[in-house]
Enzyme design. Structure first.
Site, mmCIF file in Angstrom:
data_model
loop_
_atom_site.group_PDB
_atom_site.id
_atom_site.type_symbol
_atom_site.label_atom_id
_atom_site.label_comp_id
_atom_site.label_asym_id
_atom_site.label_seq_id
_atom_site.Cartn_x
_atom_site.Cartn_y
_atom_site.Cartn_z
ATOM 1 N N LYS A 52 0.793 -1.218 0.000
ATOM 2 C CA LYS A 52 0.000 0.000 0.000
ATOM 3 C C LYS A 52 0.832 1.278 0.000
ATOM 4 O O LYS A 52 0.292 2.356 -0.216
ATOM 5 C CB LYS A 52 -0.987 0.001 1.166
ATOM 6 N N SER A 294 -2.804 -12.240 4.659
ATOM 7 C CA SER A 294 -3.210 -12.208 3.243
ATOM 8 C C SER A 294 -2.156 -12.874 2.372
ATOM 9 O O SER A 294 -2.487 -13.574 1.418
ATOM 10 C CB SER A 294 -3.503 -10.778 2.783
HETATM 11 N N1 PMP Z 1 -3.258 -7.593 1.841
HETATM 12 C C1 PMP Z 1 -3.189 -6.641 2.778
HETATM 13 C C2 PMP Z 1 -2.595 -6.991 4.107
HETATM 14 C C3 PMP Z 1 -3.680 -5.354 2.520
HETATM 15 O O1 PMP Z 1 -3.611 -4.417 3.472
HETATM 16 C C4 PMP Z 1 -4.249 -5.088 1.246
HETATM 17 C C5 PMP Z 1 -4.816 -3.726 0.946
HETATM 18 N N2 PMP Z 1 -5.989 -3.414 1.655
HETATM 19 C C6 PMP Z 1 -4.331 -6.108 0.301
HETATM 20 C C7 PMP Z 1 -3.797 -7.340 0.635
HETATM 21 C C8 PMP Z 1 -5.018 -5.927 -1.046
HETATM 22 O O2 PMP Z 1 -4.498 -4.969 -1.903
HETATM 23 P P1 PMP Z 1 -5.423 -4.112 -2.873
HETATM 24 O O3 PMP Z 1 -6.095 -3.048 -2.030
HETATM 25 O O4 PMP Z 1 -4.480 -3.520 -3.865
HETATM 26 O O5 PMP Z 1 -6.446 -4.992 -3.505
#
Ligand code: PMP
Length: 351
Positions: A52, A294
């Site tokens: 991010k 994630s």
């Molecule tokens: N994993 C984590 C830990 C995140 O903070 C985010 C962003 N919210 C994402 C994945 C997903 O990324 P994006 O917002 O680009 O879809």
């Protein structure tokens, strides 16, 4: 190859924001079935350790360019953490005050990190979900004349993944096969931006999108209803609280909608975030790579893809952030702080 000497980076940086991006793709040696090659793109190499940082920088710089953000103006955003941490870094480096709205359910270290970086953090009740965070930020922006970053709708989000993340992948896999790219989504900025590049530059690469098994917003096929400003009218019916922080808010963001409308993914796969945590721990203990829930869940999805992939397939997996961001969460719950019997025996053997 192990590097024992270096010529440095060949540049001096004028600000920490210049170090965002250009994260490495690293081969896994002890993970996944042996008939495929798996690589991870390690976004924790960004200055504040998550993917991010990219969008945070571009949202601020796009607004500086078009004049919607003026010097010294306060920035406000609703975020589950990583966007807030990235924005706190960018705002600190560029001199903008920052106010973050965040549901009280997200990890404590995220709040404290943002406050350490000089931001104010307003906590919203967890019952109000992502939409509660969003509406609080929107009201603060309207009432005070602040700049609302709007990561879920802002075009600068996917654009930065098109101009950096996607380009980096194409450059690093030049001359090498790339059969699958696996990612999850929060705002959808990563998948939408990278897919714009892969669809044109690597059209044979299959794009696999992962979402929590108890919040299959895309898998349900149910469309999101939106207001005229592109914000959601309410929670999506397929959403339930899930353990994958940063993924799948309780609505389908506008930024992700482009990816859906343009068929930017070949497959959507549900994943159990609790099992993803176990894979994150496997990755740390067997590859020396630290990622969050994630990242573990994306990697689990990729391993499942790998199992039925043809011999010799090359798979790239996004790892959005670092495991250190989850010390107070279930990811580290089973990791003791005290010595176990084996460690006690080792200590005793020295007495
Ligand atoms: N994993 C984590 C830990 C995140 O903070 C985010 C962003 N919210 C994402 C994945 C997903 O990324 P994006 O917002 O680009 O879809």
């Amino acid at each position: 190859m192990t590097i024992y000497s270096t010529t440095g980076r060949g540049a001096l940086y004028n600000s920490i924001v210049e170090t965002v991006g250009d994260t490495p793709c690293v081969k896994l040696n002890r993970t996944g079935p042996p008939h495929v090659s798996m690589y991870v793109k390690v976004e924790s190499f960004n200055p504040l350790a998550s993917v991010k940082d990219r969008l945070a920088l571009n949202i601020i710089e796009a607004a500086e360019r078009d004049g919607t953000l003026t010097p010294g103006q306060t920035v406000v955003e609703a975020t589950s953490g990583n966007t807030g941490i990235g924005l706190a870094m960018v705002c600190a480096a560029k001199g903008y005050p920052l106010v973050i709205t965040m549901a009280e359910s997200f990890s404590i270290e995220r709040r404290r990190l943002m406050r350490f970086l000089g931001a104010k953090v307003v906590l919203t009740p967890k019952e109000e979900r992502g939409i509660g965070m969003y509406n609080t930020a929107k009201k603060l922006a309207e009432d005070n004349g602040w700049f609302f970053a709007r990561q879920f709708e802002n075009a600068a989000n996917a654009d930065i993944h098109e101009s950096t993340t996607g380009r980096e992948i194409v450059a690093d896999f030049k001359g090498t096969a790339l059969d699958y790219w696996v990612t999850g989504y929060g705002t959808g900025g990563t998948v939408t931006g990278v897919a714009r590049v892969l669809r044109s530059e690597r059209p044979d690469c299959k794009i696999v999108l992962s979402e929590p098994h108890n919040a299959t917003l895309i898998g349900s096929g149910v469309a999101q209803e939106r207001n005229t400003d592109d914000s959601p009218t309410g929670s999506h019916p397929a959403w339930e609280p899930h353990v994958i922080q940063g993924w799948t808010p309780d609505f389908i963001p506008k930024v992700l909608q482009e990816g859906i409308d343009r068929s930017f993914f070949d497959e959507v796969r549900p994943v159990d975030g609790t099992k993803g945590m176990a894979i994150a721990q496997h990755l740390a203990a067997n590859e020396g790579i630290l990622t969050g829930v994630s990242g573990g869940s994306t990697l689990l999805t990729a391993i499942e893809v790998a199992e039925s992939a043809p011999e010799g397939s090359v798979i790239l997996v996004m790892l959005p952030d670092t495991g250190e961001r989850y010390l107070s969460t279930p990811l580290f719950e089973a990791i003791p702080a005290e010595m176990n019997d084996e460690e006690l025996a080792l200590f005793a053997s020295t007495r």
